[in-house]
Design a protein around this motif. Structure first.
Motif, PDB file in Angstrom:
ATOM      1  N   GLY A 170       0.802  -1.210   0.000  1.00 41.10           N
ATOM      2  CA  GLY A 170       0.000   0.000   0.000  1.00 41.10           C
ATOM      3  C   GLY A 170       0.835   1.260   0.000  1.00 41.10           C
ATOM      4  O   GLY A 170       1.812   1.376  -0.728  1.00 41.10           O
ATOM      5  N   GLN A 171       0.454   2.213   0.871  1.00 37.12           N
ATOM      6  CA  GLN A 171       1.112   3.512   0.915  1.00 37.12           C
ATOM      7  C   GLN A 171       2.351   3.531   1.806  1.00 37.12           C
ATOM      8  O   GLN A 171       3.028   4.544   1.896  1.00 37.12           O
ATOM      9  CB  GLN A 171       0.117   4.579   1.410  1.00 37.12           C
ATOM     10  CG  GLN A 171      -1.082   4.761   0.501  1.00 37.12           C
ATOM     11  CD  GLN A 171      -0.677   5.169  -0.902  1.00 37.12           C
ATOM     12  OE1 GLN A 171       0.143   6.077  -1.078  1.00 37.12           O
ATOM     13  NE2 GLN A 171      -1.232   4.497  -1.910  1.00 37.12           N
ATOM     14  N   ARG A 172       2.607   2.422   2.475  1.00 39.18           N
ATOM     15  CA  ARG A 172       3.776   2.382   3.362  1.00 39.18           C
ATOM     16  C   ARG A 172       5.068   2.319   2.548  1.00 39.18           C
ATOM     17  O   ARG A 172       5.116   1.666   1.507  1.00 39.18           O
ATOM     18  CB  ARG A 172       3.696   1.175   4.303  1.00 39.18           C
ATOM     19  CG  ARG A 172       2.641   1.318   5.381  1.00 39.18           C
ATOM     20  CD  ARG A 172       2.482   0.056   6.204  1.00 39.18           C
ATOM     21  NE  ARG A 172       1.829  -1.013   5.457  1.00 39.18           N
ATOM     22  CZ  ARG A 172       1.461  -2.176   5.975  1.00 39.18           C
ATOM     23  NH1 ARG A 172       1.698  -2.418   7.258  1.00 39.18           N
ATOM     24  NH2 ARG A 172       0.863  -3.077   5.233  1.00 39.18           N
ATOM     25  N   SER A 173       6.110   2.950   3.048  1.00 36.52           N
ATOM     26  CA  SER A 173       7.421   2.848   2.413  1.00 36.52           C
ATOM     27  C   SER A 173       7.980   1.450   2.648  1.00 36.52           C
ATOM     28  O   SER A 173       7.522   0.734   3.552  1.00 36.52           O
ATOM     29  CB  SER A 173       8.380   3.889   2.992  1.00 36.52           C
ATOM     30  OG  SER A 173       8.736   3.546   4.325  1.00 36.52           O
ATOM     31  N   PRO A 174       8.969   1.017   1.842  1.00 35.01           N
ATOM     32  CA  PRO A 174       9.582  -0.293   2.104  1.00 35.01           C
ATOM     33  C   PRO A 174      10.111  -0.432   3.526  1.00 35.01           C
ATOM     34  O   PRO A 174       9.971  -1.484   4.145  1.00 35.01           O
ATOM     35  CB  PRO A 174      10.713  -0.359   1.069  1.00 35.01           C
ATOM     36  CG  PRO A 174      10.226   0.489  -0.063  1.00 35.01           C
ATOM     37  CD  PRO A 174       9.478   1.614   0.591  1.00 35.01           C
ATOM     38  N   PHE A 200       7.135  -0.894   5.872  1.00 32.01           N
ATOM     39  CA  PHE A 200       6.571  -2.231   5.728  1.00 32.01           C
ATOM     40  C   PHE A 200       7.486  -3.272   6.374  1.00 32.01           C
ATOM     41  O   PHE A 200       7.019  -4.217   7.016  1.00 32.01           O
ATOM     42  CB  PHE A 200       6.358  -2.553   4.253  1.00 32.01           C
ATOM     43  CG  PHE A 200       5.605  -3.829   4.015  1.00 32.01           C
ATOM     44  CD1 PHE A 200       4.237  -3.889   4.183  1.00 32.01           C
ATOM     45  CD2 PHE A 200       6.273  -4.979   3.629  1.00 32.01           C
ATOM     46  CE1 PHE A 200       3.541  -5.072   3.962  1.00 32.01           C
ATOM     47  CE2 PHE A 200       5.598  -6.155   3.409  1.00 32.01           C
ATOM     48  CZ  PHE A 200       4.217  -6.197   3.584  1.00 32.01           C
ATOM     49  N   ALA A 201       8.809  -3.108   6.204  1.00 34.37           N
ATOM     50  CA  ALA A 201       9.759  -4.037   6.826  1.00 34.37           C
ATOM     51  C   ALA A 201       9.617  -4.017   8.347  1.00 34.37           C
ATOM     52  O   ALA A 201       9.684  -5.053   9.006  1.00 34.37           O
ATOM     53  CB  ALA A 201      11.185  -3.677   6.417  1.00 34.37           C
ATOM     54  N   ALA A 202       9.415  -2.823   8.911  1.00 40.88           N
ATOM     55  CA  ALA A 202       9.214  -2.724  10.364  1.00 40.88           C
ATOM     56  C   ALA A 202       7.947  -3.460  10.782  1.00 40.88           C
ATOM     57  O   ALA A 202       7.912  -4.131  11.820  1.00 40.88           O
ATOM     58  CB  ALA A 202       9.137  -1.255  10.781  1.00 40.88           C
ATOM     59  N   ALA A 203       6.889  -3.375   9.946  1.00 44.61           N
ATOM     60  CA  ALA A 203       5.651  -4.105  10.249  1.00 44.61           C
ATOM     61  C   ALA A 203       5.878  -5.608  10.199  1.00 44.61           C
ATOM     62  O   ALA A 203       5.317  -6.365  11.005  1.00 44.61           O
ATOM     63  CB  ALA A 203       4.561  -3.698   9.260  1.00 44.61           C
ATOM     64  N   CYS A 225      14.020  -8.526   8.526  1.00 41.19           N
ATOM     65  CA  CYS A 225      13.485  -7.894   7.320  1.00 41.19           C
ATOM     66  C   CYS A 225      13.871  -6.414   7.279  1.00 41.19           C
ATOM     67  O   CYS A 225      13.764  -5.703   8.273  1.00 41.19           O
ATOM     68  CB  CYS A 225      11.973  -8.054   7.299  1.00 41.19           C
ATOM     69  SG  CYS A 225      11.201  -7.468   5.767  1.00 41.19           S
ATOM     70  N   ASP A 226      14.315  -5.946   6.128  1.00 41.11           N
ATOM     71  CA  ASP A 226      14.606  -4.538   5.949  1.00 41.11           C
ATOM     72  C   ASP A 226      14.072  -4.097   4.595  1.00 41.11           C
ATOM     73  O   ASP A 226      13.477  -4.881   3.847  1.00 41.11           O
ATOM     74  CB  ASP A 226      16.104  -4.242   6.082  1.00 41.11           C
ATOM     75  CG  ASP A 226      16.965  -5.063   5.124  1.00 41.11           C
ATOM     76  OD1 ASP A 226      16.389  -5.668   4.182  1.00 41.11           O
ATOM     77  OD2 ASP A 226      18.189  -5.101   5.294  1.00 41.11           O
ATOM     78  N   ALA A 227      14.264  -2.827   4.271  1.00 40.74           N
ATOM     79  CA  ALA A 227      13.736  -2.287   3.020  1.00 40.74           C
ATOM     80  C   ALA A 227      14.313  -3.016   1.814  1.00 40.74           C
ATOM     81  O   ALA A 227      13.624  -3.216   0.805  1.00 40.74           O
ATOM     82  CB  ALA A 227      14.037  -0.789   2.934  1.00 40.74           C
ATOM     83  N   ARG A 228      15.573  -3.432   1.915  1.00 45.56           N
ATOM     84  CA  ARG A 228      16.193  -4.154   0.797  1.00 45.56           C
ATOM     85  C   ARG A 228      15.484  -5.481   0.548  1.00 45.56           C
ATOM     86  O   ARG A 228      15.253  -5.871  -0.602  1.00 45.56           O
ATOM     87  CB  ARG A 228      17.678  -4.372   1.087  1.00 45.56           C
ATOM     88  CG  ARG A 228      18.407  -5.155   0.000  1.00 45.56           C
ATOM     89  CD  ARG A 228      19.909  -5.191   0.278  1.00 45.56           C
ATOM     90  NE  ARG A 228      20.580  -6.099  -0.643  1.00 45.56           N
ATOM     91  CZ  ARG A 228      20.794  -7.390  -0.387  1.00 45.56           C
ATOM     92  NH1 ARG A 228      20.410  -7.895   0.769  1.00 45.56           N
ATOM     93  NH2 ARG A 228      21.406  -8.151  -1.251  1.00 45.56           N
TER      94      ARG A 228
END
Length: 482
Positions: free
Chosen positions: A26-30, A33-36, A50-53
């Motif tokens: 959705g509208q979340r940044s990578p 989303f990784a934090a979620a 999990c991270d943005a990469r």
């Protein structure tokens, strides 16, 4: 990555973007989303880094099917959906096997992965199905653990260390000395994976036998730095990865009793951190330097290094990291026989620990949980000569330790045996020592051997106590670590 011994059902082809997964973000940044994902993992008792990469790799289609830990997390986040609903490929199409009756279904905590019987054990995946972001997701790595355990038991740690081979870094001195092309993101990824794999092998089996094998990837890592790269982001990853690898190799030297080598590797990591302005790496290097100084009999240096680590770590926002660093400081105060200073640092460590985990916690701190905190506190009280209190904490550490991490279980049990012996409880000490001896087929750590030898010396005058003679005889029959 080395070629797989598993035949893929799909020919090599460019990855297909995972649009379904991108839509779920959705509208979340990578990064958001990784934090979620990490929060969802903690909700069900998983540990993923999990991270943005990683999110980017999934959305780009590079990860066609996640490993089992990530699978449980994703299905927890999106109940009612299957892996294919999330845009992933069925395992059968990725792993080259016939579909099972429950292709996308996974029990909450299986004893074995459902595809374990139809895959080549220990083989690399033809695609990134077994994501390498977090090898500490150990619940579903039973096949790898069995393979490594057998390797250690039959041929020593050096054989198991050969599993570092597929990481894309040279493992021999000649390869490390060859000219290196300009480094890219793939080299940075291989370097990061080398760090993770070394940590996993050390956690499971101890450092002896790993150290010399791990030194060659370190030389290769610094050769990559010398080769340079065209992108600053890649350069930052290379510097961070090389520094973390230097710390990992330094720890292998440390745990093997090679203190001078360890000091050199830690200093190299610290220099790398400062050249690149990496506060997290600087805190990690000082943390290990404090631990080494304590073990080497330089307690005042241990206090100063731990305090320097805390100054570097404060802006990072990780309470767990501050807790560990306070424990490092407590160990130094204990070595100085400063009970007040030690107790004050222990109180800070416990207060920081009580704040819980956060997204700011460094990946390398996966080992630091309640068991490790109890074990480090036990070492402080042991150094101060409070044997009953030390034994209570050591017993708690051994009870809390995940048995998968055999080296730490042996370490805490050896601490308990020594505290009981010095506290005048020889029969209980012999029992704890026997449990350590049972683990030594899988653990090769000079530190554990040294602790056990000290316990044996303390127990010699108590040979007639229940169980002591059997422990001493069995300990005397051990092959001496080389």
């Amino acid at each position: 990555m080395a070629s797989s011994t598993v035949t893929s059902a799909q020919p090599d082809r460019p990855p297909r973007p995972n649009l379904a997964f991108r839509q779920l973000r959705g509208q979340r940044s990578p990064a958001e989303f990784a934090a979620a994902v990490r929060r969802a993992a903690r909700e069900i008792g998983e540990r993923v880094s999990c991270d943005a990469r990683y999110v980017g790799r999934v959305e780009a289609g590079e990860i066609r099917c996640p490993n089992y830990a990530y699978e449980r997390v994703f299905l927890h986040m999106f109940p009612g959906r299957t892996l294919t609903d999330l845009g992933f490929a069925p395992r059968s199409s990725v792993r080259g096997r016939r579909p099972g009756p429950a292709e996308d279904a996974l029990p909450a905590r299986p004893d074995r992965p459902p595809c374990a019987t139809s895959e080549t054990r220990g083989a690399d995946e033809p695609y990134d199905t077994q994501d390498t972001q977090n090898p500490y997701d150990t619940h579903d790595n039973n096949e790898e653990s069995d393979v490594l355990r057998r390797a250690f038991m039959t041929s020593g740690a050096t054989v198991a260390a050969a599993s570092l081979g597929p990481l894309g870094l040279a493992l021999d001195a000649a390869a490390a000395q060859r000219p290196v092309r300009r480094a890219g993101a793939g080299d940075a990824g291989a370097l990061e994976e080398a760090v993770r794999r070394i940590r996993v092998l050390d956690d499971r089996h101890g450092a002896d036998g790993l150290y010399r094998r791990a030194a060659a990837p370190l030389r290769a890592a610094y050769a990559l730095l010398d080769a340079g790269t065209s992108r600053q982001a890649t350069a930052d990853r290379l510097y961070s990865g090389a520094g973390e690898l230097a710390i990992s190799v330094g720890w292998l030297a440390h745990d093997s009793g090679r203190f001078d080598d360890a000091r050199s590797h830690y200093a190299e990591a610290l220099a790398t951190a400062r050249m690149n302005g990496d506060a997290g790496l600087e805190a990690h290097a000082f943390c290990n330097m404090a631990f080494l100084a304590r073990d080497a009999g330089r307690p005042r240096e241990a206090v100063r290094a731990a305090q320097a680590a805390q100054r570097a770590a404060r802006p990072l926002g990780s309470a767990r990291l501050m807790s560990l660093l306070a424990l490092r400081e407590a160990g130094g105060w204990a070595g100085l026989a400063d009970r007040v200073g030690c107790e004050q640092a222990l109180v800070r460590a416990q207060a920081f620990f009580g704040r819980g985990r956060s997204d700011a916690d460094p990946e390398w701190m996966s080992f630091y949980g309640e068991a490790e905190m109890e074990g480090l506190e036990a070492q402080c009280w042991s150094t101060l000569g409070d044997w009953p209190r030390a034994a209570r904490h050591a017993r708690r550490a051994a009870e809390l330790q995940d048995p998968h991490f055999t080296r730490n279980l042996a370490l805490y049990s050896a601490e308990l045996a020594d505290d009981l012996a010095r506290g005048g409880r020889p029969d209980e000490a012999a029992g704890a020592g026997m449990r350590v001896l049972d683990l030594l087929d899988e653990v090769q750590s000079s530190r554990v051997h040294t602790m056990l030898s000290g316990t044996a010396r303390v127990l010699l005058p108590h040979r007639r106590a229940s169980g002591v003679s059997a422990f001493l005889d069995r300990h005397a029959a051990l092959p001496r670590p080389t």
